[in-house]
Design a protein around this motif. Structure first.
Motif, short mmCIF file in Angstrom:
data_model
loop_
_atom_site.label_atom_id
_atom_site.label_comp_id
_atom_site.label_asym_id
_atom_site.label_seq_id
_atom_site.Cartn_x
_atom_site.Cartn_y
_atom_site.Cartn_z
N ASN A 165 9.79 4.80 -1.73
CA ASN A 165 8.63 5.40 -1.09
C ASN A 165 8.83 5.40 0.42
O ASN A 165 9.30 4.42 0.98
N ALA A 166 8.46 6.51 1.07
CA ALA A 166 8.58 6.59 2.52
C ALA A 166 7.40 7.35 3.10
O ALA A 166 7.03 8.41 2.61
N ALA A 167 6.80 6.78 4.14
CA ALA A 167 5.75 7.44 4.93
C ALA A 167 6.10 7.18 6.38
O ALA A 167 6.00 6.04 6.85
N PHE A 168 6.54 8.22 7.09
CA PHE A 168 7.19 8.02 8.38
C PHE A 168 6.24 7.92 9.55
O PHE A 168 6.64 7.53 10.63
N ASP A 169 4.98 8.27 9.38
CA ASP A 169 4.02 8.17 10.47
C ASP A 169 3.06 7.03 10.16
O ASP A 169 3.41 6.08 9.48
N THR A 170 1.83 7.12 10.63
CA THR A 170 0.84 6.08 10.37
C THR A 170 0.50 6.03 8.89
O THR A 170 0.14 7.05 8.29
N ALA A 171 0.62 4.87 8.29
CA ALA A 171 0.40 4.71 6.86
C ALA A 171 -0.72 3.69 6.63
O ALA A 171 -0.56 2.51 6.92
N LYS A 172 -1.84 4.20 6.13
CA LYS A 172 -2.99 3.35 5.86
C LYS A 172 -3.16 3.07 4.37
O LYS A 172 -4.11 2.42 3.97
N GLY A 173 -2.26 3.59 3.58
CA GLY A 173 -2.39 3.46 2.14
C GLY A 173 -1.55 2.34 1.57
O GLY A 173 -1.23 1.35 2.24
N LEU A 174 -1.13 2.51 0.32
CA LEU A 174 -0.41 1.48 -0.43
C LEU A 174 0.87 2.06 -1.00
O LEU A 174 0.88 3.15 -1.55
N GLN A 175 1.95 1.30 -0.86
CA GLN A 175 3.23 1.65 -1.44
C GLN A 175 3.63 0.60 -2.47
O GLN A 175 3.65 -0.59 -2.15
#
Length: 222
Positions: A165-175
């Motif tokens: 899993n990748a989220a490259f900006d602001t990540a407020k969720g769950l991985q």
């Protein structure tokens, strides 16, 4: 009871369309209630027209906007917006999607509000559910993304569940995955390997690393 259910479904779709402005702009283009194609330009209506009802095809069809039902074993190319169900071998949408895309590959240049199921899903901003081997989103994911690999270029406020899993900006969720990567992590990462540029909430797993840490890291190596 059937009449009430049908009326309720129609009302729900109308309300959703009202909240999704690009979808209600289809009336400006020429439209037909039924569309059919063999291999464009062997199709009805013409490529620059829209279909507001049902479209059935075989190899390749191209129209502006399509509403309600779009079915075929080939390639569906929508240069405008999709409102409803699109079930084809390949779904190409240049605009936005409000509804469900089911295909081997869904490629949407605009935003998706609804459900995408395929081997590969691609979109800009996504609100809803994505189910695929690979989910790639150029914008922000406010959704449930289930896949072997999930990538959100612009951030995450939903859930990514996969091997990577990748989220490259602001990540407020769950991985949740074997390998998780976030940019500015104000959400949570649960996995064997958790990576972030900055962490202000939680990393839980075997290995956790972040350039800046103001949150909590729990793991074998941090």
């Amino acid at each position: 009871m059937k009449l009430v259910t049908t009326h309720g479904l129609a009302t729900l779709l109308f309300l959703l369309a009202s909240c999704f402005p690009p979808m209600v702009q289809t009336a400006a283009a020429e439209s037909e209630p039924v569309g059919a194609y063999l291999l464009s330009p062997l199709q009805h209506p013409a490529e620059e027209a829209s279909v507001r009802g049902a479209r059935l095809g075989l190899f390749y069809g191209r129209n502006e906007d399509v509403s309600w039902v779009d079915l075929g074993p080939g390639v569906s190319h929508i240069t405008g917006n999709l409102l409803g169900l699109s079930l084809n071998a390949l779904n190409l949408v240049s605009g936005d999607v409000l509804g469900w895309q089911a295909s081997i590959a869904n490629v949407t240049r605009g935003d998706v509000l609804g459900f995408q199921s395929a081997v590969i899903n691609q979109a800009h901003d996504v609100t809803g559910v994505q189910l695929a081997a690979v989910n790639y989103d150029e914008g922000e994911v406010s959704a449930l993304a289930l896949g072997v690999g999930n990538i959100a270029e612009a951030g995450l406020t939903g859930l990514q569940l996969g091997v990577g899993n990748a989220a490259f900006d602001t990540a407020k969720g769950l991985q949740l995955g074997l390998v998780n990567q976030m940019g500015e992590a104000t959400g949570a990462q649960l996995g064997c390997i958790n990576l972030a540029d900055s962490l202000s909430w939680l990393q839980l797993g075997g290995f956790g690393a972040a350039d800046q840490v103001t949150g909590v890291q729990l793991g074998v190596f941090n």
